[in-house]
Design a protein around this motif. Structure first.
Motif, PDB file in Angstrom:
ATOM      1  N   PRO A  47       0.831  -1.204   0.000  1.00  0.00           N
ATOM      2  CA  PRO A  47       0.000   0.000   0.000  1.00  0.00           C
ATOM      3  C   PRO A  47       0.869   1.257   0.000  1.00  0.00           C
ATOM      4  CG  PRO A  47      -0.836  -1.595   1.580  1.00  0.00           C
ATOM      5  CD  PRO A  47       0.484  -2.120   1.101  1.00  0.00           C
ATOM      6  N   GLY A  48       0.462   2.241  -0.811  1.00  0.00           N
ATOM      7  CA  GLY A  48       1.205   3.483  -0.909  1.00  0.00           C
ATOM      8  C   GLY A  48       2.328   3.450  -1.917  1.00  0.00           C
ATOM      9  N   SER A  49       2.455   2.339  -2.664  1.00  0.00           N
ATOM     10  CA  SER A  49       3.558   2.187  -3.603  1.00  0.00           C
ATOM     11  C   SER A  49       3.079   2.212  -5.048  1.00  0.00           C
ATOM     12  CB  SER A  49       4.291   0.863  -3.350  1.00  0.00           C
ATOM     13  OG  SER A  49       4.852   0.835  -2.058  1.00  0.00           O
ATOM     14  N   ALA A  50       4.014   2.504  -5.948  1.00  0.00           N
ATOM     15  CA  ALA A  50       3.750   2.462  -7.385  1.00  0.00           C
ATOM     16  C   ALA A  50       4.591   1.355  -8.004  1.00  0.00           C
ATOM     17  CB  ALA A  50       4.090   3.805  -8.034  1.00  0.00           C
ATOM     18  N   TYR A  51       4.027   0.701  -9.017  1.00  0.00           N
ATOM     19  CA  TYR A  51       4.711  -0.366  -9.742  1.00  0.00           C
ATOM     20  C   TYR A  51       4.649  -0.055 -11.228  1.00  0.00           C
ATOM     21  CZ  TYR A  51       4.391  -2.955  -5.361  1.00  0.00           C
ATOM     22  OH  TYR A  51       4.510  -3.335  -4.034  1.00  0.00           O
ATOM     23  N   SER A  52       5.759  -0.250 -11.904  1.00  0.00           N
ATOM     24  CA  SER A  52       5.827  -0.040 -13.346  1.00  0.00           C
ATOM     25  C   SER A  52       5.685  -1.387 -14.045  1.00  0.00           C
ATOM     26  CB  SER A  52       7.163   0.612 -13.716  1.00  0.00           C
ATOM     27  OG  SER A  52       7.280   0.768 -15.115  1.00  0.00           O
ATOM     28  N   LEU A  53       4.725  -1.479 -14.984  1.00  0.00           N
ATOM     29  CA  LEU A  53       4.437  -2.731 -15.676  1.00  0.00           C
ATOM     30  C   LEU A  53       4.773  -2.622 -17.154  1.00  0.00           C
ATOM     31  CD1 LEU A  53       0.856  -3.526 -14.271  1.00  0.00           C
ATOM     32  CD2 LEU A  53       3.069  -3.911 -13.173  1.00  0.00           C
ATOM     33  N   GLY A  54       5.009  -3.773 -17.776  1.00  0.00           N
ATOM     34  CA  GLY A  54       5.064  -3.836 -19.225  1.00  0.00           C
ATOM     35  C   GLY A  54       3.661  -3.672 -19.786  1.00  0.00           C
ATOM     36  N   ARG A  55       3.504  -3.821 -21.098  1.00  0.00           N
ATOM     37  CA  ARG A  55       2.224  -3.564 -21.754  1.00  0.00           C
ATOM     38  C   ARG A  55       1.292  -4.774 -21.758  1.00  0.00           C
ATOM     39  NH1 ARG A  55       1.214   1.812 -23.216  1.00  0.00           N
ATOM     40  NH2 ARG A  55       0.229   1.189 -25.168  1.00  0.00           N
ATOM     41  N   SER A  56       1.655  -5.842 -21.097  1.00  0.00           N
ATOM     42  CA  SER A  56       0.843  -7.051 -21.092  1.00  0.00           C
ATOM     43  C   SER A  56      -0.418  -6.871 -20.251  1.00  0.00           C
ATOM     44  CB  SER A  56       1.654  -8.226 -20.545  1.00  0.00           C
ATOM     45  OG  SER A  56       0.827  -9.344 -20.320  1.00  0.00           O
ATOM     46  N   VAL A 147      -2.464   1.468  -4.078  1.00  0.00           N
ATOM     47  CA  VAL A 147      -1.421   0.914  -4.939  1.00  0.00           C
ATOM     48  C   VAL A 147      -1.644   1.440  -6.355  1.00  0.00           C
ATOM     49  CG1 VAL A 147      -0.515  -1.193  -5.997  1.00  0.00           C
ATOM     50  CG2 VAL A 147      -1.109  -1.171  -3.570  1.00  0.00           C
ATOM     51  N   LEU A 148      -0.561   1.900  -6.986  1.00  0.00           N
ATOM     52  CA  LEU A 148      -0.621   2.412  -8.351  1.00  0.00           C
ATOM     53  C   LEU A 148       0.139   1.464  -9.276  1.00  0.00           C
ATOM     54  CD1 LEU A 148      -1.437   4.779 -10.249  1.00  0.00           C
ATOM     55  CD2 LEU A 148       0.820   5.771  -9.778  1.00  0.00           C
ATOM     56  N   LEU A 149      -0.558   0.960 -10.297  1.00  0.00           N
ATOM     57  CA  LEU A 149       0.050   0.111 -11.313  1.00  0.00           C
ATOM     58  C   LEU A 149       0.091   0.896 -12.616  1.00  0.00           C
ATOM     59  CD1 LEU A 149      -1.883  -3.225 -10.579  1.00  0.00           C
ATOM     60  CD2 LEU A 149       0.334  -2.498  -9.660  1.00  0.00           C
ATOM     61  N   VAL A 150       1.277   1.168 -13.123  1.00  0.00           N
ATOM     62  CA  VAL A 150       1.433   2.018 -14.305  1.00  0.00           C
ATOM     63  C   VAL A 150       1.971   1.183 -15.461  1.00  0.00           C
ATOM     64  CG1 VAL A 150       2.468   4.099 -15.258  1.00  0.00           C
ATOM     65  CG2 VAL A 150       1.917   3.984 -12.810  1.00  0.00           C
ATOM     66  N   GLN A 151       1.255   1.159 -16.572  1.00  0.00           N
ATOM     67  CA  GLN A 151       1.774   0.491 -17.760  1.00  0.00           C
ATOM     68  C   GLN A 151       2.742   1.427 -18.469  1.00  0.00           C
ATOM     69  OE1 GLN A 151      -1.208  -1.170 -20.388  1.00  0.00           O
ATOM     70  NE2 GLN A 151      -1.148  -3.097 -19.300  1.00  0.00           N
ATOM     71  N   GLY A 152       4.023   1.177 -18.267  1.00  0.00           N
ATOM     72  CA  GLY A 152       5.054   2.034 -18.834  1.00  0.00           C
ATOM     73  C   GLY A 152       6.004   2.505 -17.754  1.00  0.00           C
ATOM     74  N   PRO A 153       7.031   3.273 -18.132  1.00  0.00           N
ATOM     75  CA  PRO A 153       7.985   3.782 -17.145  1.00  0.00           C
ATOM     76  C   PRO A 153       7.332   4.751 -16.168  1.00  0.00           C
ATOM     77  CG  PRO A 153       8.598   4.438 -19.408  1.00  0.00           C
ATOM     78  CD  PRO A 153       7.326   3.675 -19.497  1.00  0.00           C
ATOM     79  N   TRP A 154       7.821   4.735 -14.941  1.00  0.00           N
ATOM     80  CA  TRP A 154       7.291   5.625 -13.896  1.00  0.00           C
ATOM     81  C   TRP A 154       8.377   5.835 -12.861  1.00  0.00           C
ATOM     82  CZ3 TRP A 154       3.016   8.394 -14.250  1.00  0.00           C
ATOM     83  CH2 TRP A 154       2.476   9.007 -13.113  1.00  0.00           C
TER      84      TRP A 154
END
Length: 235
Positions: A47-56, A147-154
């Motif tokens: 909680p309170g974190s961001a994650y950078s994801l691929g485009r899948s 929680v923040l899930l970002v598709q792409g760089p962050w």
């Protein structure tokens, strides 16, 4: 005496880091599938974190599945091509899923607003955000424990998660039915020195995520720790 002094120093540094990050390092995490959890810091989504994801999109659904099943509401912003049936097959509880396909040019403000009420927010940014705006959103996520899930760089992510080296099964010589896809999930984080990676089925024959028995991993019989491969788009 030295041991006591070392313990006190570790506690002091930990408290300082928690004040800077705005969250406890031992705070409970949101659950994810064990195959992905063993790769993540804390074995779940902090909680309170961001994650950078691929485009899948399959990877995104796999991360949303268990939190939604456990009762957490999830928002998906700026992804008009998201397939609801695919999300349901992987395990996302659609009754706890909010979709905002086109947030417009104020996508960051929309994301911040949704993060006020939902514990997990996924977004595909249409453009690079200003550092000041990113900082304000990060502060809001920490305050709300979202929680923040970002598709792409962050910037300032807890971890980067991507998939690579997909292999479909079920096809013969020009015929057959696709029954599953084996791929590698890789997690890179500042919390451990080198990236972690593992082979799994996503989707498996039943549409969900599943682990691959050790003897069937094509030579990958244990959790791998190696250099992170380039990010690729695998839907």
């Amino acid at each position: 005496m030295r041991d006591a002094a070392a313990v006190q120093e570790v506690q002091r540094l930990r408290a300082q880091l928690e004040r800077v990050q705005g969250r406890r390092l031992d705070a409970p995490v949101l659950p994810v599938h064990p195959a992905i959890g063993e790769l993540l810091p804390g074995r779940g989504l902090r909680p309170g974190s961001a994650y950078s994801l691929g485009r899948s999109t399959s990877l995104l659904f796999a991360l949303l599945a268990q939190p939604s099943q456990a009762g957490s509401w999830c928002g998906v912003i700026g992804m008009p091509g998201v397939g609801i049936e695919a999300a349901e097959h992987i395990g996302v509880d659609l009754s706890r899923l909010v979709l905002i396909p086109d947030p417009g040019p104020r996508w960051l403000a929309v994301t911040a607003t949704i993060a006020e009420v939902l514990p997990i927010v996924a977004v595909r940014p249409p453009a690079r955000a200003k550092d000041a705006d990113v900082g304000r959103l990060a502060a809001r996520m920490r305050e709300r424990g979202s929680v923040l899930l970002v598709q792409g760089p962050w910037p300032q992510t807890e971890a980067m998660i991507d998939v690579d080296s997909p292999q479909w099964s079920g096809l013969g010589e020009g015929h057959g039915i696709l029954s599953g896809r084996e791929l590698t999930v890789t997690v890179s984080s500042r919390r451990f020195p080198v990236p972690r990676r593992n082979r799994m089925m996503l989707p498996a024959s039943d549409g969900t995520l599943s682990t691959i028995p050790w003897g069937e991993r094509g030579g990958e019989n244990e959790l791998e720790v190696s250099a992170m491969p380039p990010m690729r788009a695998v839907s």
